[in-house]
Design a protein around this motif. Structure first.
Motif, PDB file in Angstrom:
ATOM      1  N   GLU A  39       0.795  -1.082  -0.065  1.00  0.00           N
ATOM      2  CA  GLU A  39       0.000   0.008   0.078  1.00  0.00           C
ATOM      3  C   GLU A  39       0.598   1.272  -0.092  1.00  0.00           C
ATOM      4  N   LEU A  40       0.702   2.088  -0.854  1.00  0.00           N
ATOM      5  CA  LEU A  40       1.494   3.397  -1.024  1.00  0.00           C
ATOM      6  C   LEU A  40       0.516   4.626  -1.363  1.00  0.00           C
ATOM      7  N   PRO A  41       0.781   5.827  -0.726  1.00  0.00           N
ATOM      8  CA  PRO A  41       0.026   7.070  -0.809  1.00  0.00           C
ATOM      9  C   PRO A  41      -0.148   7.345  -2.237  1.00  0.00           C
ATOM     10  N   LEU A  42      -1.274   7.490  -2.841  1.00  0.00           N
ATOM     11  CA  LEU A  42      -1.585   8.133  -4.229  1.00  0.00           C
ATOM     12  C   LEU A  42      -1.471   9.521  -4.130  1.00  0.00           C
ATOM     13  N   ILE A  43      -0.926  10.083  -5.239  1.00  0.00           N
ATOM     14  CA  ILE A  43      -0.847  11.515  -5.260  1.00  0.00           C
ATOM     15  C   ILE A  43      -1.167  12.146  -6.438  1.00  0.00           C
ATOM     16  N   ALA A  44      -1.283  11.375  -7.629  1.00  0.00           N
ATOM     17  CA  ALA A  44      -1.856  11.534  -8.788  1.00  0.00           C
ATOM     18  C   ALA A  44      -2.164  10.332  -9.541  1.00  0.00           C
ATOM     19  N   GLN A  45      -3.066  10.674 -10.787  1.00  0.00           N
ATOM     20  CA  GLN A  45      -3.464   9.256 -11.526  1.00  0.00           C
ATOM     21  C   GLN A  45      -3.908   9.939 -13.121  1.00  0.00           C
ATOM     22  N   ASP A  46      -3.615   9.013 -13.775  1.00  0.00           N
ATOM     23  CA  ASP A  46      -4.296   9.227 -15.179  1.00  0.00           C
ATOM     24  C   ASP A  46      -4.806   7.813 -15.657  1.00  0.00           C
ATOM     25  N   VAL A  47      -5.174   7.711 -16.889  1.00  0.00           N
ATOM     26  CA  VAL A  47      -5.872   6.658 -17.214  1.00  0.00           C
ATOM     27  C   VAL A  47      -5.071   5.313 -17.434  1.00  0.00           C
ATOM     28  N   GLU A  48      -3.655   5.710 -17.472  1.00  0.00           N
ATOM     29  CA  GLU A  48      -2.861   4.171 -17.785  1.00  0.00           C
ATOM     30  C   GLU A  48      -1.997   3.984 -16.324  1.00  0.00           C
ATOM     31  N   ASP A  49      -1.875   4.879 -15.616  1.00  0.00           N
ATOM     32  CA  ASP A  49      -0.884   5.042 -14.459  1.00  0.00           C
ATOM     33  C   ASP A  49      -1.237   5.767 -13.085  1.00  0.00           C
ATOM     34  N   VAL A  50      -0.862   5.296 -11.975  1.00  0.00           N
ATOM     35  CA  VAL A  50      -0.866   5.888 -10.768  1.00  0.00           C
ATOM     36  C   VAL A  50       0.419   6.515 -10.162  1.00  0.00           C
ATOM     37  N   ARG A  51       0.440   7.773  -9.656  1.00  0.00           N
ATOM     38  CA  ARG A  51       1.627   8.331  -8.874  1.00  0.00           C
ATOM     39  C   ARG A  51       1.653   8.141  -7.585  1.00  0.00           C
ATOM     40  N   VAL A  52       2.598   7.409  -6.811  1.00  0.00           N
ATOM     41  CA  VAL A  52       2.525   7.077  -5.577  1.00  0.00           C
ATOM     42  C   VAL A  52       3.953   7.612  -4.757  1.00  0.00           C
ATOM     43  N   ALA A  53       3.862   8.057  -3.549  1.00  0.00           N
ATOM     44  CA  ALA A  53       4.624   8.403  -2.693  1.00  0.00           C
ATOM     45  C   ALA A  53       5.481   7.393  -2.338  1.00  0.00           C
ATOM     46  N   LEU A  54       6.817   7.482  -2.126  1.00  0.00           N
ATOM     47  CA  LEU A  54       7.717   6.280  -1.622  1.00  0.00           C
ATOM     48  C   LEU A  54       8.162   6.553  -0.237  1.00  0.00           C
ATOM     49  N   PRO A  55       8.599   5.378   0.354  1.00  0.00           N
ATOM     50  CA  PRO A  55       8.955   5.501   1.899  1.00  0.00           C
ATOM     51  C   PRO A  55      10.135   6.430   1.963  1.00  0.00           C
ATOM     52  N   GLY A  56      11.121   6.182   1.147  1.00  0.00           N
ATOM     53  CA  GLY A  56      12.492   6.722   1.158  1.00  0.00           C
ATOM     54  C   GLY A  56      12.607   8.004   0.543  1.00  0.00           C
ATOM     55  N   GLY A  57      11.250   8.623   0.255  1.00  0.00           N
ATOM     56  CA  GLY A  57      11.008   9.976  -0.408  1.00  0.00           C
ATOM     57  C   GLY A  57      10.979   9.847  -1.991  1.00  0.00           C
ATOM     58  N   GLY A  58      10.453  11.085  -2.538  1.00  0.00           N
ATOM     59  CA  GLY A  58      10.095  10.917  -3.823  1.00  0.00           C
ATOM     60  C   GLY A  58       8.750  10.278  -4.206  1.00  0.00           C
ATOM     61  N   ILE A  93       3.180   3.625 -11.040  1.00  0.00           N
ATOM     62  CA  ILE A  93       2.715   2.148 -11.270  1.00  0.00           C
ATOM     63  C   ILE A  93       1.755   1.996 -12.223  1.00  0.00           C
ATOM     64  N   ASP A  94       1.644   0.949 -13.025  1.00  0.00           N
ATOM     65  CA  ASP A  94       0.669   0.654 -13.839  1.00  0.00           C
ATOM     66  C   ASP A  94      -0.729   0.488 -13.421  1.00  0.00           C
ATOM     67  N   VAL A  95      -1.651   1.257 -13.584  1.00  0.00           N
ATOM     68  CA  VAL A  95      -3.103   1.249 -13.041  1.00  0.00           C
ATOM     69  C   VAL A  95      -3.681   0.032 -12.907  1.00  0.00           C
ATOM     70  N   LYS A  96      -3.269  -0.742 -13.908  1.00  0.00           N
ATOM     71  CA  LYS A  96      -3.805  -2.215 -14.117  1.00  0.00           C
ATOM     72  C   LYS A  96      -3.440  -2.962 -12.879  1.00  0.00           C
ATOM     73  N   ASP A  97      -2.269  -2.771 -12.133  1.00  0.00           N
ATOM     74  CA  ASP A  97      -1.844  -3.461 -11.279  1.00  0.00           C
ATOM     75  C   ASP A  97      -2.116  -3.242  -9.686  1.00  0.00           C
ATOM     76  N   VAL A  98      -3.262  -2.306  -9.621  1.00  0.00           N
ATOM     77  CA  VAL A  98      -3.434  -1.518  -8.316  1.00  0.00           C
ATOM     78  C   VAL A  98      -4.959  -1.605  -8.328  1.00  0.00           C
ATOM     79  N   ASN A  99      -5.438  -1.401  -7.188  1.00  0.00           N
ATOM     80  CA  ASN A  99      -6.605  -1.003  -6.423  1.00  0.00           C
ATOM     81  C   ASN A  99      -6.297   0.391  -5.905  1.00  0.00           C
ATOM     82  N   VAL A 100      -7.335   1.290  -6.428  1.00  0.00           N
ATOM     83  CA  VAL A 100      -7.173   2.662  -5.636  1.00  0.00           C
ATOM     84  C   VAL A 100      -8.339   2.982  -4.654  1.00  0.00           C
ATOM     85  N   PHE A 101      -8.302   3.392  -3.472  1.00  0.00           N
ATOM     86  CA  PHE A 101      -9.110   3.810  -2.587  1.00  0.00           C
ATOM     87  C   PHE A 101      -9.081   5.064  -2.004  1.00  0.00           C
ATOM     88  N   ASP A 102     -10.046   5.699  -2.000  1.00  0.00           N
ATOM     89  CA  ASP A 102     -10.148   7.155  -1.372  1.00  0.00           C
ATOM     90  C   ASP A 102      -9.813   7.179   0.126  1.00  0.00           C
TER      91      ASP A 102
END
Length: 369
Positions: free
Chosen positions: A208-227, A231-240
């Motif tokens: 589980e990683l924090p979601l900070i952006a999304q488009d039709v193909e991918d999601v943008r996630v924050a990383l534990p080490g920073g930055g 990730i391909d959107v097909k590989d994840v479930n997104v929850f509010d």
């Protein structure tokens, strides 16, 4: 992976959504201390209120101390009985990054794989929250927050190399304040890692990683080490924020379990690189938003008792020694069969559970749903 527009004031995170992406809310406020203009491969120029990546820099004092909250910063961290437990053959699991494919290859022999028994206690996947219990040289004893056990009220305890965890209060805040992306694929990849010297890891099932952006193909996630990374959107479930997965049916659980058919057993395992028996059932339920204890003996007290004549898919079947100690758990899938991860010589596979139970060790079934 196509190049993304980066560095804007969107979300106060130095990122923007791709074309057509829905806007997500953020509880983070961006400090209006600088004005930076950035452009990317798209034809849009955007003015940023912060220095690119500033809102993704780790907040840390640079050391790991007793009482700290920290996060796993490798693909999968193995928690050991003590710092002397790892063998020479376990070296690929001790680094940063870890090389779990090599470790599995080195553990090809049943006896060397069985040798993990009693040396490792559990594992924690990338981004998992842990509480620091003790430090000793290059090693740290932690408790994994999301693995319940009577062993420690803070979570499942064990030792790991200190370099495999990071302290980052900003990541912790993002986990609370942002939607989340949960990996549903067995394994996926981080692409376009930015704003960090940390190269990240290879997220696997249930990360589980924090979601900070999304488009039709991918999601943008924050990383534990920073930055951040995509990730391909097909590989994840997104929850509010605060949203949970819908309650699964037993068949939903079975479908998730069957995707790991053929995966080699790994003592202490809780990931797509290998499961032990209770790590398997724990992980399948967790993938559907249901937390059960980490170990089989404690799982045998969860939910409600159900007769072996009234089993439904998703029920847990338990097997005990003559003294009554639960030593194994599997998941009933219907038709008199169960799927389980039995021992170091086997993989996850489906069996007729009564025929498999040659020692007549069945000790009961529990229904969690």
């Amino acid at each position: 992976m196509r190049t993304r527009i980066a560095v804007s004031a969107a979300l106060g995170l130095g990122l923007v959504f791709g074309a057509g992406a829905p806007a997500l809310s953020s509880n983070l406020s961006a400090p209006a201390t600088a004005s930076t203009k950035a452009s990317a491969t798209a034809s849009t120029n955007l003015s940023a209120a912060v220095t690119p990546g500033q809102e993704l820099e780790p907040i840390t004092d640079g050391k790991i101390s007793k009482g700290d909250t920290a996060y796993v910063d490798v693909t999968v961290a193995t928690l050991w009985k003590d710092p002397k437990s790892p063998r020479t053959v376990d070296k690929p699991a001790l680094g940063k990054p870890v090389d779990l494919d090599k470790w599995n290859k080195d553990l090809a022999g049943t006896e060397v794989r069985r040798g993990l028994t009693g040396k490792a206690d559990t594992q924690a996947t990338y981004g998992s929250q842990v509480t620091v219990l003790e430090t000793k040289g290059d090693w740290t004893k932690v408790a994994v927050t999301d693995q319940s056990t009577p062993k420690n009220k803070k979570g499942y305890p064990g030792w790991l190399p200190t370099k495999q965890i990071v302290e980052n209060d900003r990541f912790g805040k993002l986990k609370k304040d942002q939607p989340r992306a949960v990996v549903k694929a067995k394994k996926t990849e981080l692409e376009g890692v930015e704003f960090t010297k940390d190269t990240g890891a290879d997220p696997s099932f249930n990360v589980e990683l924090p979601l900070i952006a999304q488009d039709v193909e991918d999601v943008r996630v924050a990383l534990p080490g920073g930055g951040a990374a995509w990730i391909d959107v097909k590989d994840v479930n997104v929850f509010d924020i605060g949203e949970k997965p819908k309650k699964p049916s037993g068949d939903d659980l079975v479908k998730t379990a069957k995707q790991f058919d053929g995966l080699r057993y790994l003592w202490a395992g809780v990931s797509a690189y290998g499961f032990d028996c209770s790590g398997f059932t724990y992980s399948i339920y967790r993938a559907h938003g249901i937390d059960i204890p980490r170990d089989s003996g404690d799982q045998a007290k969860a939910g409600k008792k159900v007769s072996s004549k009234n089993l439904k898919p998703g029920d847990l079947l338990f097997f005990s020694t003559s003294s009554g100690t639960v030593h194994h758990v599997g998941m009933y899938i219907g038709g008199g069969k169960m799927i389980h991860s039995p021992n170091a010589s086997k993989t996850v596979y489906v069996v007729d559970w009564k025929k498999w139970d040659k020692g007549n060790e069945f000790s009961g079934a529990r229904r969690i749903l």
